[in-house]
Design a protein around this motif. Sequence first.
Motif, PDB file in Angstrom:
ATOM      1  N   UNK A 103       0.801  -1.212   0.000  1.00  0.00           N
ATOM      2  CA  UNK A 103       0.000   0.000   0.000  1.00  0.00           C
ATOM      3  C   UNK A 103       0.836   1.265   0.000  1.00  0.00           C
ATOM      4  N   UNK A 104       0.388   2.269  -0.761  1.00  0.00           N
ATOM      5  CA  UNK A 104       1.067   3.559  -0.866  1.00  0.00           C
ATOM      6  C   UNK A 104       0.016   4.659  -0.800  1.00  0.00           C
ATOM      7  N   UNK A 105       0.312   5.685  -0.014  1.00  0.00           N
ATOM      8  CA  UNK A 105      -0.627   6.789   0.149  1.00  0.00           C
ATOM      9  C   UNK A 105      -0.492   7.763  -1.018  1.00  0.00           C
ATOM     10  N   UNK A 106      -1.608   8.058  -1.666  1.00  0.00           N
ATOM     11  CA  UNK A 106      -1.600   9.031  -2.754  1.00  0.00           C
ATOM     12  C   UNK A 106      -3.017   9.524  -2.997  1.00  0.00           C
ATOM     13  N   UNK A 107      -3.117  10.810  -3.293  1.00  0.00           N
ATOM     14  CA  UNK A 107      -4.371  11.435  -3.704  1.00  0.00           C
ATOM     15  C   UNK A 107      -4.213  11.781  -5.180  1.00  0.00           C
ATOM     16  N   UNK A 108      -5.107  11.273  -6.033  1.00  0.00           N
ATOM     17  CA  UNK A 108      -4.913  11.459  -7.474  1.00  0.00           C
ATOM     18  C   UNK A 108      -5.071  12.911  -7.915  1.00  0.00           C
ATOM     19  N   UNK A 109      -5.509  13.796  -7.027  1.00  0.00           N
ATOM     20  CA  UNK A 109      -5.579  15.216  -7.374  1.00  0.00           C
ATOM     21  C   UNK A 109      -4.263  15.944  -7.116  1.00  0.00           C
ATOM     22  N   UNK A 110      -3.282  15.246  -6.566  1.00  0.00           N
ATOM     23  CA  UNK A 110      -1.985  15.835  -6.216  1.00  0.00           C
ATOM     24  C   UNK A 110      -0.909  15.247  -7.133  1.00  0.00           C
ATOM     25  N   UNK A 111      -0.496  16.005  -8.129  1.00  0.00           N
ATOM     26  CA  UNK A 111       0.436  15.474  -9.123  1.00  0.00           C
ATOM     27  C   UNK A 111       1.760  15.052  -8.495  1.00  0.00           C
ATOM     28  N   UNK A 112       2.308  15.873  -7.614  1.00  0.00           N
ATOM     29  CA  UNK A 112       3.584  15.521  -6.976  1.00  0.00           C
ATOM     30  C   UNK A 112       3.437  14.248  -6.147  1.00  0.00           C
TER      31      UNK A 112
ATOM     32  N   UNK B 115       1.264  11.853  -6.574  1.00  0.00           N
ATOM     33  CA  UNK B 115       1.094  10.713  -7.477  1.00  0.00           C
ATOM     34  C   UNK B 115       2.435  10.266  -8.026  1.00  0.00           C
ATOM     35  N   UNK B 116       3.227  11.203  -8.509  1.00  0.00           N
ATOM     36  CA  UNK B 116       4.532  10.847  -9.077  1.00  0.00           C
ATOM     37  C   UNK B 116       5.424  10.170  -8.035  1.00  0.00           C
ATOM     38  N   UNK B 117       5.387  10.694  -6.810  1.00  0.00           N
ATOM     39  CA  UNK B 117       6.212  10.122  -5.741  1.00  0.00           C
ATOM     40  C   UNK B 117       5.766   8.701  -5.411  1.00  0.00           C
ATOM     41  N   UNK B 118       4.455   8.506  -5.281  1.00  0.00           N
ATOM     42  CA  UNK B 118       3.934   7.185  -4.923  1.00  0.00           C
ATOM     43  C   UNK B 118       4.158   6.172  -6.037  1.00  0.00           C
TER      44      UNK B 118
ATOM     45  N   UNK C 147       6.522   6.215  -8.311  1.00  0.00           N
ATOM     46  CA  UNK C 147       7.954   5.903  -8.354  1.00  0.00           C
ATOM     47  C   UNK C 147       8.335   4.933  -7.245  1.00  0.00           C
ATOM     48  N   UNK C 148       7.805   5.150  -6.045  1.00  0.00           N
ATOM     49  CA  UNK C 148       8.120   4.256  -4.930  1.00  0.00           C
ATOM     50  C   UNK C 148       7.565   2.858  -5.172  1.00  0.00           C
ATOM     51  N   UNK C 149       6.336   2.782  -5.675  1.00  0.00           N
ATOM     52  CA  UNK C 149       5.726   1.478  -5.928  1.00  0.00           C
ATOM     53  C   UNK C 149       6.484   0.709  -7.001  1.00  0.00           C
ATOM     54  N   UNK C 150       6.841   1.399  -8.074  1.00  0.00           N
ATOM     55  CA  UNK C 150       7.560   0.727  -9.166  1.00  0.00           C
ATOM     56  C   UNK C 150       8.934   0.259  -8.702  1.00  0.00           C
ATOM     57  N   UNK C 151       9.590   1.064  -7.883  1.00  0.00           N
ATOM     58  CA  UNK C 151      10.898   0.665  -7.362  1.00  0.00           C
ATOM     59  C   UNK C 151      10.774  -0.593  -6.507  1.00  0.00           C
ATOM     60  N   UNK C 152       9.741  -0.644  -5.673  1.00  0.00           N
ATOM     61  CA  UNK C 152       9.551  -1.810  -4.809  1.00  0.00           C
ATOM     62  C   UNK C 152       9.135  -3.045  -5.605  1.00  0.00           C
TER      63      UNK C 152
ATOM     64  N   UNK D 133      -6.918  10.300 -13.497  1.00  0.00           N
ATOM     65  CA  UNK D 133      -6.426   9.206 -14.345  1.00  0.00           C
ATOM     66  C   UNK D 133      -5.260   9.665 -15.208  1.00  0.00           C
ATOM     67  N   UNK D 134      -5.350  10.887 -15.686  1.00  0.00           N
ATOM     68  CA  UNK D 134      -4.260  11.440 -16.500  1.00  0.00           C
ATOM     69  C   UNK D 134      -2.978  11.508 -15.683  1.00  0.00           C
ATOM     70  N   UNK D 135      -3.074  11.983 -14.460  1.00  0.00           N
ATOM     71  CA  UNK D 135      -1.877  12.118 -13.620  1.00  0.00           C
ATOM     72  C   UNK D 135      -1.203  10.769 -13.387  1.00  0.00           C
TER      73      UNK D 135
END
Length: 251
Positions: free
Chosen positions: A49-58, A60-63, A65-70, A108-110
């Motif tokens: 699980x990763x915390x992210x709000x899809x209305x927050x571009x930064x 989303x990008x951070x989450x 990136x972390x998920x893909x790395x893991x 969804x775009x983000x």
Amino acid sequence: MSDFTGLTALVTGGASGIGRATAELLTARGARVAVLDRDPAPVRAPLRGYRADVTDDHGVRTAVAAAVADLGGLDVLVNNAGTGAQGTVEDNDDAEWHRVLDVNVVGMVRVARAALPHLRRSAHAAIVNTCSIAATAGLPRRALYSATKGAVLSLTLAMAADHVHEGIRVNCVNPGTADTPWVGRLLDAADDPAAERAALAARQPMGRLVTAAEVAGAIAYLASPLSGATTGTALPVDGGMQGLRPRQVAR
């Protein structure tokens, strides 16, 4: 089935409802799965699980990136996070229109924007967007929600055209009214929850609400490498609501 063995997937809005059912099904079929949600607390191993709000571009990008790395890469994105709205065009103010569009469409775009660089490195890249029967059927008191899901349908087709030559398939599912916690909250707020549930069930030719597991099955079908020739498709999971006009049977 083990068609997702060795693959990785990211599911937004995956802590409950359709997203949770999808994350669990993909895991059962062999995928390593990460969930993005505003509240990932209910997520348990083997899901990540990763915390992210899809209305927050930064965020989303951070989450992402972390998920893909893991996960060690990304093969499948399930763009499922969304919100609802009720009313005619007169009932929601500009702020509510902007809020719901920001979640259901731009959200969804983000996520896709953050995921695409990773998906391009996959031999089995797929995106599945959660759309709705509201994109293709006129439903009462759903003007704002329907407008966002119509946009998701068009977005899905455009994305499929843009990325087909990169080997990235893009499809969407169009659920009917599904028996999820979100729908449950709407029913609880109705004057007569039992009558409202009965009316929603009767609206679908099969006479019942769609289950989250049934929608998850359709998402898995579209995301699977076994569906490698399927792109630009909207798959209804609506109990026949879109295409059937059954005769009323006298009782």
